[in-house]
Design a protein around this motif. Structure first.
Motif, PDB file in Angstrom:
ATOM      1  N   THR A  75       0.810  -1.226   0.000  1.00 12.55           N
ATOM      2  CA  THR A  75       0.000   0.000   0.000  1.00 12.55           C
ATOM      3  C   THR A  75       0.841   1.272   0.000  1.00 12.55           C
ATOM      4  N   GLY A  76       2.068   1.200   0.485  1.00  7.62           N
ATOM      5  CA  GLY A  76       2.903   2.376   0.596  1.00  7.62           C
ATOM      6  C   GLY A  76       2.550   3.282   1.759  1.00  7.62           C
ATOM      7  N   ARG A  77       1.615   2.897   2.607  1.00  3.92           N
ATOM      8  CA  ARG A  77       1.193   3.736   3.718  1.00  3.92           C
ATOM      9  C   ARG A  77       2.233   3.680   4.841  1.00  3.92           C
ATOM     10  N   TRP A  78       2.591   4.855   5.356  1.00  4.14           N
ATOM     11  CA  TRP A  78       3.625   4.918   6.393  1.00  4.14           C
ATOM     12  C   TRP A  78       3.160   4.294   7.699  1.00  4.14           C
ATOM     13  N   SER A  79       1.837   4.284   7.950  1.00  6.22           N
ATOM     14  CA  SER A  79       1.329   3.732   9.211  1.00  6.22           C
ATOM     15  C   SER A  79       1.655   2.252   9.347  1.00  6.22           C
ATOM     16  N   HIS A  80       1.618   1.533   8.212  1.00  9.63           N
ATOM     17  CA  HIS A  80       1.960   0.108   8.269  1.00  9.63           C
ATOM     18  C   HIS A  80       3.439  -0.087   8.580  1.00  9.63           C
ATOM     19  N   TRP A  81       4.278   0.762   8.015  1.00  8.95           N
ATOM     20  CA  TRP A  81       5.721   0.630   8.288  1.00  8.95           C
ATOM     21  C   TRP A  81       6.044   0.948   9.744  1.00  8.95           C
ATOM     22  N   VAL A  82       5.412   1.971  10.291  1.00  9.79           N
ATOM     23  CA  VAL A  82       5.634   2.306  11.705  1.00  9.79           C
ATOM     24  C   VAL A  82       5.157   1.162  12.601  1.00  9.79           C
ATOM     25  N   ALA A  83       3.975   0.605  12.281  1.00 10.12           N
ATOM     26  CA  ALA A  83       3.464  -0.522  13.069  1.00 10.12           C
ATOM     27  C   ALA A  83       4.408  -1.716  12.973  1.00 10.12           C
ATOM     28  N   ALA A  84       4.946  -1.975  11.772  1.00 11.77           N
ATOM     29  CA  ALA A  84       5.897  -3.081  11.611  1.00 11.77           C
ATOM     30  C   ALA A  84       7.128  -2.862  12.472  1.00 11.77           C
ATOM     31  N   GLY A  85       7.639  -1.634  12.512  1.00 13.72           N
ATOM     32  CA  GLY A  85       8.813  -1.347  13.328  1.00 13.72           C
ATOM     33  C   GLY A  85       8.544  -1.521  14.809  1.00 13.72           C
ATOM     34  N   ILE A  86       7.390  -1.036  15.274  1.00 12.62           N
ATOM     35  CA  ILE A  86       7.049  -1.182  16.701  1.00 12.62           C
ATOM     36  C   ILE A  86       6.905  -2.654  17.074  1.00 12.62           C
TER      37      ILE A  86
END
Length: 564
Positions: free
Chosen positions: A45-56
């Motif tokens: 999706t390219g959404r930053w929220s998913h990347w932040v959630a993955a990092g957390i």
């Protein structure tokens, strides 16, 4: 493939067992699965929220189990693979590459923020956080015994075979030696591995599964006791994708075969065959895996003594006995909600210090006296002693005179113990009732107060009740014969109170509840079964005689019917 992997995971004993036990290690595959899921959503999706959630979520995985420290290696190798295999990823002008690495950067930043408390603690106490791997490393001389490379080679073979040949031997982690997968899912695992290797160069998902599974086996491969299902837990749940890939490959081949016009069947008949055959190809291995897991877990494993040993059953029973005596907390069968104010418990310091389960499970720790010193009183008192040291201290804390019951505790066996040992010996003391009438009198000042017989397994438990009216100068053995139709069929000779309160220690006024177990008699048969018992000295043959009303010797034993 995802649905098949979920089904495989749900019937795989390894994961089910670790989750039912409640090992913290089982949290690692949970957070890894969530992190990978969010990372994949970020890619798509390219959404930053998913990347932040993955990092957390990835950062949180480091707080679960030490095998998480190897995950950066797996992710680093996968990043290198992606860089080499996908030109669009490494091109600075590619929109895909820019979006991807921007997202990866966000995930790394979120993970670092999540890891800050752990990083700070590691800097302050490196020996606590980082010390364990050195203790179990295959390159430690204590582990490899002078042959590091030979040991490493053996560990490689054992680790590779854990999926379908032989698994973890440790009873806490596994049904001993059982591989991860049963024969059908093991075959699917091999097929899936071949599929993954063949697609490695062109399928990013397949490459991730193969890389992750291989790298996350390193914690067990490079440590003692390979394969070790806790150290290898990082391969879950990714490893279940391999049998899923194998089953998916079989389904695809079956679909192609049924779609061929060269088959001597009509299209409608091929459709009917497909409706039956394709679900069967999936259902049979999944249901077979479920059956194998249920049989292994709820069968012999659930009832084997070693399972109890490895899960510290002896300590759990000890805590239950303490709670049961105090009338508060879980006693092993039900919750008690009494008031322990009129009862005292003395606990040997070794039992308190060596068994954290005891400290955790005892519901009224304020009622516990940890120590071997105290004053005798008139309250109900229980003393739990370590039987391999001086346990005579218990006599000083029990009422005097006393009604005493001695219980030999459940056995325990540690990881490195060659034989089971008795976890504890319990002494239950209370003020005796002098008004209880004697049913028989023996020479030496011993009175018989009664007997109870309780079925237990293939035998019976017999409690003989004695009262001392005078000190006995010598120790005597209790002989107990079990007769059926006048013929002896079993016997159980032993010192009184399991040898922990021999007759030489009896004091006037003491009542002793003397327990014996008679094996191999089945259930008691009233009208046919008789108990014959008394006291004797095996060394001299001397006995305590049964006295008649005039006080003269009348017999060498007491005989009472069982039941009726």
């Amino acid at each position: 493939v995802g649905l098949l992997a979920a089904a495989v995971l749900s019937v795989t004993l390894w994961h089910v067992h670790l989750s039912r036990v409640g090992f913290r290690a089982v949290l690692l595959p949970l957070f890894i699965a969530l992190a990978v899921w969010q990372g994949a959503r970020g890619v798509r999706t390219g959404r930053w929220s998913h990347w932040v959630a993955a990092g957390i979520l990835y950062g949180l995985s480091a707080y679960t189990y030490s095998a998480a420290r190897v995950t950066p290696v797996a992710l680093g190798i996968f990043a290198l693979y992606t860089w080499l295999a996908r030109p669009a990823v490494r091109s600075p002008r590619s929109p895909l590459g820019q979006r991807l690495w921007r997202g990866v950067g966000l995930a790394i930043l979120a993970a670092l923020v999540t890891l800050l408390p752990l990083i700070g603690y590691t800097l302050r106490f490196p020996e606590i956080v980082l010390g364990r791997p050195e203790q179990v490393s295959v390159f430690s001389a204590a582990i490899h015994g002078g042959d590091p490379w030979g040991t490493l080679g053996a560990h490689v073979l054992r680790t590779l075979g854990m999926f379908f040949v032989r698994g973890d031997r440790i009873w806490r982690h596994n049904v001993p030696w059982r591989p991860v997968f049963d024969p059908l899912l093991g075959a699917a695992f091999i097929v899936g591995l071949v599929v993954g290797l063949r697609q490695f160069g062109r399928n990013v998902s397949a490459a991730f599964v193969v890389i992750w599974t291989a790298v996350m086996l390193l914690p067990t491969l490079l440590a003692e006791d390979a394969p070790h299902f806790l150290r290898a837990v990082g391969v879950l749940p990714v490893a279940t994708l391999l049998p899923a890939m194998g089953l998916d490959w079989l389904l695809e081949r079956a679909r192609r075969l049924l779609s061929r016009r060269t088959l001597a069947t009509t299209p409608s008949s091929r459709t009917r065959i497909a409706r039956f055959l394709l679900p069967t190809l999936v259902a049979v291995p999944i249901l077979f895996g479920l059956g194998c897991t249920a049989w292994a877990y709820f069968g012999e494993y659930a009832h084997h003594p070693y399972t109890g040993y490895w899960f510290e059953e002896g300590a759990t029973i000890l805590a239950g006995r303490v709670n049961g005596f105090l009338g508060e907390g879980w006693d092993g069968e039900q919750m008690q909600h009494g008031d322990p104010a009129d009862r005292r418990v003395y606990l040997d310091p070794k039992l308190w210090a060596d068994w954290p389960q005891v400290r955790f499970l005892i519901a009224a720790p304020d009622a516990i006296i940890v120590g071997t010193e105290g004053e005798a009183g008139q309250d109900a008192v229980a003393a739990f002693a370590w039987p391999y040291a001086d346990w005579k201290w218990v006599l000083s804390v029990l009422p005097a005179p006393r009604e005493l019951t001695v219980e030999v505790g459940a056995p325990s066996q540690g990881d490195r113990d060659t034989q089971p040992y008795t976890t504890y010996v319990a002494f239950y003391g209370a003020t005796p009732d002098p008004a209880i009438p004697a049913l028989a009198h023996l020479s030496g000042g011993v009175e018989y107060l009664g007997a109870t017989v309780t079925p237990a397994g293939d035998g019976v438990r017999v409690r003989l009740r004695w009262r001392a009216t005078a000190p006995l100068p010598d120790d005597y053995t209790v002989f107990l014969h079990y007769l059926r139709d006048g013929e002896p069929i079993a016997q159980a000779d032993s010192h009184a109170a399991h040898g922990y309160y021999p007759t030489g220690d009896w004091q006037p006024g003491d009542i002793v509840n003397d327990d014996h177990f008679v094996e191999g008699v089945g259930g008691p048969i009233p009208g046919r079964d008789v108990l014959r018992f008394g006291f004797w000295q095996p060394e001299t043959g001397a006995v305590l005689h049964l006295l008649d009303e005039a006080g003269n010797p009348a017999a060498d034993w007491i005989e009472v019917p069982v039941g009726g």
